[in-house]
Design a protein around this motif. Structure first.
Motif, PDB file in Angstrom:
ATOM      1  N   THR A 191       0.842  -1.193   0.000  1.00  0.00           N
ATOM      2  CA  THR A 191       0.000   0.000   0.000  1.00  0.00           C
ATOM      3  C   THR A 191       0.874   1.238   0.000  1.00  0.00           C
ATOM      4  O   THR A 191       1.791   1.355   0.811  1.00  0.00           O
ATOM      5  CB  THR A 191      -0.902   0.015   1.255  1.00  0.00           C
ATOM      6  OG1 THR A 191      -1.686  -1.166   1.267  1.00  0.00           O
ATOM      7  CG2 THR A 191      -1.795   1.234   1.270  1.00  0.00           C
ATOM      8  N   VAL A 192       0.579   2.155  -0.928  1.00  0.00           N
ATOM      9  CA  VAL A 192       1.255   3.452  -0.972  1.00  0.00           C
ATOM     10  C   VAL A 192       0.176   4.524  -1.053  1.00  0.00           C
ATOM     11  O   VAL A 192      -0.654   4.512  -1.954  1.00  0.00           O
ATOM     12  CB  VAL A 192       2.206   3.561  -2.186  1.00  0.00           C
ATOM     13  CG1 VAL A 192       2.774   4.968  -2.281  1.00  0.00           C
ATOM     14  CG2 VAL A 192       3.321   2.543  -2.096  1.00  0.00           C
ATOM     15  N   LYS A 193       0.201   5.431  -0.092  1.00  0.00           N
ATOM     16  CA  LYS A 193      -0.772   6.519  -0.058  1.00  0.00           C
ATOM     17  C   LYS A 193      -0.016   7.840  -0.104  1.00  0.00           C
ATOM     18  O   LYS A 193       0.860   8.079   0.723  1.00  0.00           O
ATOM     19  CB  LYS A 193      -1.621   6.462   1.203  1.00  0.00           C
ATOM     20  CG  LYS A 193      -2.628   7.579   1.286  1.00  0.00           C
ATOM     21  CD  LYS A 193      -3.482   7.492   2.521  1.00  0.00           C
ATOM     22  CE  LYS A 193      -4.481   8.620   2.530  1.00  0.00           C
ATOM     23  NZ  LYS A 193      -5.343   8.584   3.698  1.00  0.00           N
ATOM     24  N   VAL A 194      -0.367   8.686  -1.068  1.00  0.00           N
ATOM     25  CA  VAL A 194       0.236  10.013  -1.151  1.00  0.00           C
ATOM     26  C   VAL A 194      -0.530  10.915  -0.200  1.00  0.00           C
ATOM     27  O   VAL A 194      -1.718  11.182  -0.387  1.00  0.00           O
ATOM     28  CB  VAL A 194       0.192  10.573  -2.589  1.00  0.00           C
ATOM     29  CG1 VAL A 194       0.791  11.971  -2.623  1.00  0.00           C
ATOM     30  CG2 VAL A 194       0.925   9.649  -3.545  1.00  0.00           C
ATOM     31  N   VAL A 195       0.151  11.378   0.838  1.00  0.00           N
ATOM     32  CA  VAL A 195      -0.461  12.255   1.831  1.00  0.00           C
ATOM     33  C   VAL A 195      -0.453  13.694   1.330  1.00  0.00           C
ATOM     34  O   VAL A 195      -1.440  14.415   1.451  1.00  0.00           O
ATOM     35  CB  VAL A 195       0.287  12.156   3.181  1.00  0.00           C
ATOM     36  CG1 VAL A 195      -0.279  13.123   4.194  1.00  0.00           C
ATOM     37  CG2 VAL A 195       0.259  10.729   3.693  1.00  0.00           C
ATOM     38  N   LYS A 196       0.675  14.098   0.749  1.00  0.00           N
ATOM     39  CA  LYS A 196       0.829  15.469   0.267  1.00  0.00           C
ATOM     40  C   LYS A 196       1.864  15.470  -0.850  1.00  0.00           C
ATOM     41  O   LYS A 196       2.847  14.743  -0.786  1.00  0.00           O
ATOM     42  CB  LYS A 196       1.302  16.366   1.403  1.00  0.00           C
ATOM     43  CG  LYS A 196       1.429  17.813   1.063  1.00  0.00           C
ATOM     44  CD  LYS A 196       1.850  18.617   2.281  1.00  0.00           C
ATOM     45  CE  LYS A 196       1.955  20.076   1.941  1.00  0.00           C
ATOM     46  NZ  LYS A 196       2.378  20.869   3.099  1.00  0.00           N
ATOM     47  N   ALA A 197       1.618  16.281  -1.858  1.00  0.00           N
ATOM     48  CA  ALA A 197       2.593  16.433  -2.941  1.00  0.00           C
ATOM     49  C   ALA A 197       2.613  17.896  -3.360  1.00  0.00           C
ATOM     50  O   ALA A 197       1.564  18.529  -3.472  1.00  0.00           O
ATOM     51  CB  ALA A 197       2.220  15.556  -4.129  1.00  0.00           C
ATOM     52  N   ILE A 198       3.819  18.426  -3.546  1.00  0.00           N
ATOM     53  CA  ILE A 198       3.945  19.810  -3.990  1.00  0.00           C
ATOM     54  C   ILE A 198       4.926  19.882  -5.155  1.00  0.00           C
ATOM     55  O   ILE A 198       5.879  19.120  -5.225  1.00  0.00           O
ATOM     56  CB  ILE A 198       4.394  20.762  -2.858  1.00  0.00           C
ATOM     57  CG1 ILE A 198       5.725  20.313  -2.258  1.00  0.00           C
ATOM     58  CG2 ILE A 198       3.342  20.871  -1.780  1.00  0.00           C
ATOM     59  CD1 ILE A 198       6.313  21.300  -1.281  1.00  0.00           C
ATOM     60  N   ARG A 199       4.628  20.783  -6.042  1.00  0.00           N
ATOM     61  CA  ARG A 199       5.503  21.038  -7.186  1.00  0.00           C
ATOM     62  C   ARG A 199       6.459  22.163  -6.803  1.00  0.00           C
ATOM     63  O   ARG A 199       6.039  23.197  -6.299  1.00  0.00           O
ATOM     64  CB  ARG A 199       4.688  21.428  -8.405  1.00  0.00           C
ATOM     65  CG  ARG A 199       5.503  21.620  -9.655  1.00  0.00           C
ATOM     66  CD  ARG A 199       4.627  21.912 -10.851  1.00  0.00           C
ATOM     67  NE  ARG A 199       3.724  20.825 -11.184  1.00  0.00           N
ATOM     68  CZ  ARG A 199       4.062  19.736 -11.849  1.00  0.00           C
ATOM     69  NH1 ARG A 199       5.304  19.574 -12.238  1.00  0.00           N
ATOM     70  NH2 ARG A 199       3.174  18.817 -12.135  1.00  0.00           N
ATOM     71  N   ILE A 200       7.735  21.929  -7.005  1.00  0.00           N
ATOM     72  CA  ILE A 200       8.770  22.916  -6.692  1.00  0.00           C
ATOM     73  C   ILE A 200       9.239  23.550  -7.996  1.00  0.00           C
ATOM     74  O   ILE A 200       9.607  22.842  -8.932  1.00  0.00           O
ATOM     75  CB  ILE A 200       9.980  22.264  -5.988  1.00  0.00           C
ATOM     76  CG1 ILE A 200       9.541  21.486  -4.740  1.00  0.00           C
ATOM     77  CG2 ILE A 200      11.045  23.289  -5.661  1.00  0.00           C
ATOM     78  CD1 ILE A 200       8.964  22.341  -3.644  1.00  0.00           C
ATOM     79  N   ASN A 201       9.199  24.873  -8.044  1.00  0.00           N
ATOM     80  CA  ASN A 201       9.707  25.576  -9.216  1.00  0.00           C
ATOM     81  C   ASN A 201      11.195  25.841  -9.019  1.00  0.00           C
ATOM     82  O   ASN A 201      11.593  26.514  -8.091  1.00  0.00           O
ATOM     83  CB  ASN A 201       8.964  26.897  -9.423  1.00  0.00           C
ATOM     84  CG  ASN A 201       7.517  26.668  -9.772  1.00  0.00           C
ATOM     85  OD1 ASN A 201       7.197  25.745 -10.484  1.00  0.00           O
ATOM     86  ND2 ASN A 201       6.642  27.515  -9.255  1.00  0.00           N
TER      87      ASN A 201
END
Length: 108
Positions: free
Chosen positions: A93-103
């Motif tokens: 099981t893999v759950k993405v809790v938070k993801a952000i794009r970095i410029n």
């Protein structure tokens, strides 16, 4: 002869890369919030690309089953994404809790 530098989270990095290759060919391979992805303009394909080429930069065991990992990498289109995920390797099981794009700016 130069010594090979061992990464701090090499096992985790190898695990998430292999997971992405084997299980992320469709949406069923990962749990995520589509609203969180939409806000950051991140697609599931971006996340898969990040996981396939990722580096795990932090890992910590949870009180219950699983661990929290910070995964960083390129999205395949020149972007850079940092994701916090919860991994339970026993159940794959893999759950993405938070993801952000970095410029990132190109430096000359």
């Amino acid at each position: 002869m130069q010594a090979k530098v061992e990464r701090a989270y090499q096992f985790e990095t190898d695990w998430i890369r292999e997971y992405a290759k084997a299980f992320m060919h469709c949406e069923s391979g990962i749990e995520y919030s589509s609203d969180a992805f939409w806000r950051e303009r991140i697609s599931l394909v971006d996340i898969r690309n990040v996981f396939r080429n990722a580096d795990v930069t932090y890992a910590d065991k949870l009180n219950g089953p699983g661990a929290t990992w910070i995964v960083e990498g390129d999205d395949g289109d020149g972007g850079y994404i940092v994701a916090e995920i919860v991994v339970i390797s026993e159940t794959l099981t893999v759950k993405v809790v938070k993801a952000i794009r970095i410029n990132r700016r190109e430096e000359k």
